[in-house]
Design a protein around this motif. Structure first.
Motif, mmCIF file in Angstrom:
data_model
loop_
_atom_site.group_PDB
_atom_site.id
_atom_site.type_symbol
_atom_site.label_atom_id
_atom_site.label_comp_id
_atom_site.label_asym_id
_atom_site.label_seq_id
_atom_site.Cartn_x
_atom_site.Cartn_y
_atom_site.Cartn_z
ATOM 1 N N SER A 8 0.827 -1.208 0.000
ATOM 2 C CA SER A 8 0.000 0.000 0.000
ATOM 3 C C SER A 8 0.859 1.256 0.000
ATOM 4 N N ASN A 9 1.894 1.282 0.826
ATOM 5 C CA ASN A 9 2.801 2.425 0.898
ATOM 6 C C ASN A 9 3.475 2.671 -0.449
ATOM 7 N N GLN A 40 0.881 3.908 -3.140
ATOM 8 C CA GLN A 40 0.415 5.276 -2.891
ATOM 9 C C GLN A 40 1.510 6.301 -3.189
ATOM 10 N N MET A 78 -6.259 6.504 -5.967
ATOM 11 C CA MET A 78 -5.868 6.963 -4.635
ATOM 12 C C MET A 78 -7.072 6.995 -3.691
ATOM 13 N N PHE A 105 -7.543 3.655 -2.033
ATOM 14 C CA PHE A 105 -6.637 3.432 -0.902
ATOM 15 C C PHE A 105 -7.046 4.273 0.307
ATOM 16 N N TYR A 106 -7.544 5.485 0.040
ATOM 17 C CA TYR A 106 -8.036 6.327 1.140
ATOM 18 C C TYR A 106 -9.156 5.627 1.899
ATOM 19 N N VAL A 158 -9.929 2.415 2.071
ATOM 20 C CA VAL A 158 -9.423 1.237 2.786
ATOM 21 C C VAL A 158 -8.687 1.656 4.060
ATOM 22 N N ASP A 159 -7.824 2.662 3.935
ATOM 23 C CA ASP A 159 -7.031 3.091 5.084
ATOM 24 C C ASP A 159 -7.879 3.768 6.156
ATOM 25 N N ALA A 163 -0.015 6.944 3.333
ATOM 26 C CA ALA A 163 -1.211 6.288 3.862
ATOM 27 C C ALA A 163 -2.363 7.274 3.779
ATOM 28 N N GLY A 203 -4.195 8.072 1.476
ATOM 29 C CA GLY A 203 -4.223 8.854 0.251
ATOM 30 C C GLY A 203 -3.381 10.108 0.305
#
Length: 406
Positions: free
Chosen positions: A8-9, A12, A27, A30-31, A33-34, A60, A62
């Motif tokens: 993920s890191n 992103q 993005m 990922f936002y 999910v995080d 992380a 986004g």
């Protein structure tokens, strides 16, 4: 889990370095999910795991999370273009007032003074006079009652057992000292739901952030609760005495709405976090001279450094910015979303020796960023810092006195 976090890191970072329509859409995935992961676990767990893997800075939520102290302090001190971000969340701007302080700061990038004027109004009309109210017997009684309850539930108590008591105390205390309002049980219940509910249709904050916010036609309950809160604020003794001036030209309704958002999002949520840490995280064998207010304050400040009440301060980069991630320097273009993370910056071992140790005698304790305070100008300092410090100090004294008596 570590492999997923590393993946993920890495992804992103790549998406942020090459912004376009497609990468922006990715993005946001990922936002989501995080932000769900962040909300399920504690901030310390979410951030701490990534700090262990990548160091002080990483990607992380986004955005680029900056925990490197010097860069975080620089981001906080400079004019900020925040756009629709608050804490870990991406917001729906239309659901905030036009005078919402965090978003007004966007204008400073272009030299606009609207943010400065609105912040000055909040300070002069409410926060500065409020400090005297912290000395009232009613304010002290609220904290003494909470200390009694906390000590009755163990040493330290299980926070889940007294979470409701902490939230009720925070709301009553803030409304009392800031606005001179004494709440009825029904009013307290309404404000507790509005400020602390985890339900999007009831919570002032959650109803305004993505991806959790309900549709506009399902906001009836949160609007009803907001109406109750706004009526209490606008007709409070403090606001009843307010008269707009040339310098502070906000109407009473506009200033009251601004205060409602500040109290709900920063005042209550941040204060609750601070009180929870003072009750559960201060070492029980720590010797404190409760008659030495400077010593007591240092314990509060160290608690805030070690367990920051507020973490993410978001801003849009105005120039290309270089950040070291996992030992490698990477450049990010203008327009990249950065988050100066106060919790991580206060644990930067290059600034704070043995950062995980609880040590209120640190020589550089006042350098901690816990209340957004940077440098002598303190342009970003939390308007309610003195109130939060006084509330925390008085609770700490009450906790210590109750512990000794028992």
């Amino acid at each position: 889990m570590s492999l997923l976090i590393r993946f993920s890191n890495r992804i992103q970072i790549c998406l942020l370095r090459h912004p376009n329509i497609l990468t922006t859409m990715l993005m946001r995935f990922f936002y989501v999910v995080d932000v769900i992961s962040y909300s399920i676990v504690t901030p310390q767990e979410f951030l701490g795991k990534r700090q262990q893997l990548f160091g002080q800075n990483f990607a992380a939520l986004g955005r680029i999370i900056v925990g490197e102290y010097n860069l975080a302090a620089k981001i906080i001190a400079e004019p900020q273009q925040r756009e629709p971000y608050i804490g870990r969340f991406r917001c729906i701007p239309d659901r905030f007032s036009k005078n919402f302080l965090l978003f007004l700061s966007d204008k400073e990038v272009k030299g606009d003074t609207t943010h400065k004027k609105a912040r000055s109004a909040v300070l002069e009309v409410v926060f500065k006079p409020a400090f005297d109210n912290t000395e009232s017997q009613e304010a002290k009684d609220l904290l003494n009652q909470l200390a009694t309850i906390a000590n009755q539930h163990g040493n330290p108590p299980a926070l889940d057992d007294i979470s409701d008591d902490i939230q009720r105390t925070v709301i009553q205390y803030i409304m009392l000292v800031l606005l001179e309002v004494k709440l009825s049980p029904q009013q307290l219940s309404s404000l507790k739901t509005l400020f602390f509910s985890s339900k999007p249709k009831e919570s002032l904050l959650i109803s305004r952030v993505k991806p959790l916010a309900p549709s506009a036609n399902k906001l009836q309950e949160v609007k009803r609760l907001e109406g109750i809160a706004l009526n209490l604020i606008e007709n409070s003794p403090v606001m009843s005495r307010y008269v707009p001036t040339t310098e502070n030209d906000l109407s009473r309704t506009e200033l009251s709405t601004l205060l409602l958002e500040a109290i709900a999002i920063a005042g209550c949520l941040g204060s609750e976090s601070l009180l929870r840490s003072l009750i559960a995280k201060v070492p029980r064998d720590l010797e404190i001279d409760v008659d030495n207010r400077h010593e007591v304050l240092r314990v509060v400040l160290e608690t805030a450094r070690r367990h920051s009440p507020v973490n993410n301060i978001n801003t849009i980069a105005q120039t290309e910015t270089e950040v070291t991630i996992n030992g490698r320097k990477r450049k990010f273009p203008k327009g990249t979303l950065f988050s100066a993370n106060i919790g991580l910056a206060n644990l930067d071992s290059t600034v704070f020796e043995n950062p995980l140790d609880f040590n209120p005698h640190r020589d550089n304790l006042l350098a901690a960023l816990s209340f957004n305070s940077v440098g002598e100008a303190k342009r970003r300092e939390c308007p309610g810092r003195s109130i939060a410090e006084k509330m925390g100090s008085d609770l700490l004294v009450a906790l210590q006195c109750k512990t000794v008596k028992s």
